[in-house]
Scaffold this motif. Sequence first.
Motif, PDB file in Angstrom:
ATOM      1  N   THR A 156      -6.219 -11.013  -0.283  1.00  9.31           N
ATOM      2  CA  THR A 156      -5.040 -10.402   0.332  1.00  9.31           C
ATOM      3  C   THR A 156      -3.796 -11.254   0.070  1.00  9.31           C
ATOM      4  O   THR A 156      -3.884 -12.465  -0.160  1.00  9.31           O
ATOM      5  N   SER A 182      -1.391 -12.076   2.198  1.00  9.46           N
ATOM      6  CA  SER A 182      -1.043 -13.066   3.222  1.00  9.46           C
ATOM      7  C   SER A 182      -2.017 -14.239   3.212  1.00  9.46           C
ATOM      8  O   SER A 182      -1.618 -15.376   3.487  1.00  9.46           O
ATOM      9  N   GLY A 223      -5.050 -14.832   8.711  1.00 18.08           N
ATOM     10  CA  GLY A 223      -6.221 -15.197   7.937  1.00 18.08           C
ATOM     11  C   GLY A 223      -7.141 -16.168   8.655  1.00 18.08           C
ATOM     12  O   GLY A 223      -6.898 -16.547   9.795  1.00 18.08           O
ATOM     13  N   TYR A 236     -12.243  -6.324   9.738  1.00 18.77           N
ATOM     14  CA  TYR A 236     -13.321  -6.405   8.752  1.00 18.77           C
ATOM     15  C   TYR A 236     -12.979  -7.533   7.787  1.00 18.77           C
ATOM     16  O   TYR A 236     -11.813  -7.894   7.636  1.00 18.77           O
ATOM     17  N   HIS A 272       0.857  -1.182   0.000  1.00 18.33           N
ATOM     18  CA  HIS A 272       0.000   0.000   0.000  1.00 18.33           C
ATOM     19  C   HIS A 272       0.895   1.234   0.000  1.00 18.33           C
ATOM     20  O   HIS A 272       1.722   1.419   0.895  1.00 18.33           O
TER      21      HIS A 272
HETATM   22  O1  0X9 Z   1      -7.191  -3.967   4.492  1.00 19.16           O
HETATM   23  C1  0X9 Z   1      -6.028  -4.314   4.279  1.00 19.16           C
HETATM   24  O2  0X9 Z   1      -5.594  -4.581   3.169  1.00 19.16           O
HETATM   25  C2  0X9 Z   1      -5.061  -4.411   5.460  1.00 19.16           C
HETATM   26  N1  0X9 Z   1      -5.167  -3.228   6.278  1.00 19.16           N
HETATM   27  S1  0X9 Z   1      -4.676  -1.772   5.678  1.00 19.16           S
HETATM   28  O3  0X9 Z   1      -5.146  -0.734   6.613  1.00 19.16           O
HETATM   29  N2  0X9 Z   1      -3.087  -1.713   5.691  1.00 19.16           N
HETATM   30  O4  0X9 Z   1      -5.171  -1.601   4.355  1.00 19.16           O
HETATM   31  C3  0X9 Z   1      -5.362  -5.638   6.294  1.00 19.16           C
HETATM   32  C4  0X9 Z   1      -5.393  -6.938   5.554  1.00 19.16           C
HETATM   33  C5  0X9 Z   1      -5.297  -8.129   6.468  1.00 19.16           C
HETATM   34  N3  0X9 Z   1      -5.719  -9.333   5.834  1.00 19.16           N
HETATM   35  C6  0X9 Z   1      -5.287 -10.562   6.208  1.00 19.16           C
HETATM   36  N4  0X9 Z   1      -4.292 -10.682   7.027  1.00 19.16           N
HETATM   37  N5  0X9 Z   1      -5.905 -11.604   5.730  1.00 19.16           N
END
Ligand code: 0X9
Length: 435
Positions: A369, A371, A319, A364, A185
């Motif tokens: 993603t 990961s 996850g 949320y 990001h």
């Molecule tokens: O929403 C996202 O992409 C991440 N947060 S952010 O504020 N940096 O945009 C969190 C993603 C986490 N997802 C998993 N770990 N599955």
Amino acid sequence: MYKTILVFCLALCYVFAKNEIYDGHALYQIDLQTEEQGSFLVDLEHRFNLDVWAHGGQGTPATVLVPKAARSLVQDGLDAAGIRYKLAVENVKEELDLEEKLLSEAAGKSNITRSSRLGLSFDAIHRYAAVDAYLVELANRFPNLVTVVSAGRSFEGRDIKYLKISTTNFQDRSKPIVYMQSLLHAREWVTLPATLYAIEKLVIDVQEQDLLHNIDWIILPIANPDGYEFTHTSSRYWRKNRATGFMVGNMCAGVDLNRNFGHQWSQASSASVCSETFHGSSAFSEPEAAIIRDITLAYSDRIELFLDIHSFGSWMLYGYGDGVLPPNGLIIHLVGVRMAEAIDAVKWPSNRNYVVGNTALLLYPASGTTSDYAQSLGIPLAYTYELPAYRNNYNTVSGFLVDPDFIEQAGFETWQGIKAGARYAADNYRARYKE
Ligand code: 0X9
Ligand code: CA
Ligand code: ZN
């Protein structure tokens, strides 16, 4: 002389003009007490295309960036729904100008003393070109330890490079691999010193030999170079990549790379180009995501720990993004707690402790993603780190900005977490590959 002044002015004028687009944008902290209030916010988000920096919950407020033109309507909406909120930053442009001033002062001071030393300073947030050149330089200076790989090009054609750090040139397959990346990001600048710090401690300033003897490392510092450069040149709060051409007549750009991966793609993300969580035209439609997929696939039988470093909020997330835990969920949680504790032990007292847990349960739902994709390939331990939020003088969270004094600390404290996870991986690694 005149030339110097001219160049200086051009740089500064340009730099301060750039933040104009955020003039009058305000940052709100919104208290969400009920699920209804949560969905009301999601409603507002879609209606005004708001940029939600944090969704809130678990006792933390939502943080939302509201453009000047939408402010009174959003406030009216919140008032009517009986939702409590606080104006955290009246005009984010002023904070952006301040960040720029502080960062350039800190960088100015450090440059004088650093010319003789190898490495990138921890007084600045370095641009793409500096990091790119640094990775090549390291491979040249430490050929027995470091390999630089050009993995492919971004949408706008920037080379995406990563380092392989290994005492055996990745030949000893009895060692686990630790993978980490930052800046997927664009606006999450504070994540860059985390990977640069790891590189420094593994290559230039080695104090803990076990980390090299027992582990191979893959480190990719700038996963989204186009978006990252765009945050420096045009729009500090840009999140996505810079892909264009999705729809005729649609001026919006960018895919959220952390929604573009192939696990559960499109299930909890946005199909509209203008959204901050636009998932792209198909899984891995974006070159940046495809590059990370290819690296992950090539080494998936040996990567034991996979870290995607983001900001902000001091979260240690795992996850899956739909709230279903992987089969080894309890181990994932345990290692997450170890990493979090290692960071908390040395963190700045003003920042809160890390909170560890499943991303959908804590924050949320999210699909596609990075990961989750790594986890779904059978990599045992995949996490998203969310580094601490910047705090301004009034101690209100203003998210993505970087305090120059925190750059080195961000690197240092995050490294404690990475080491704890890496050592767990080394101690518990069972080879998965088939001969
Ligand atoms: O929403 C996202 O992409 C991440 N947060 S952010 O504020 N940096 O945009 C969190 C993603 C986490 N997802 C998993 N770990 N599955
Ligand atoms: Ca400093
Ligand atoms: Zn992020």
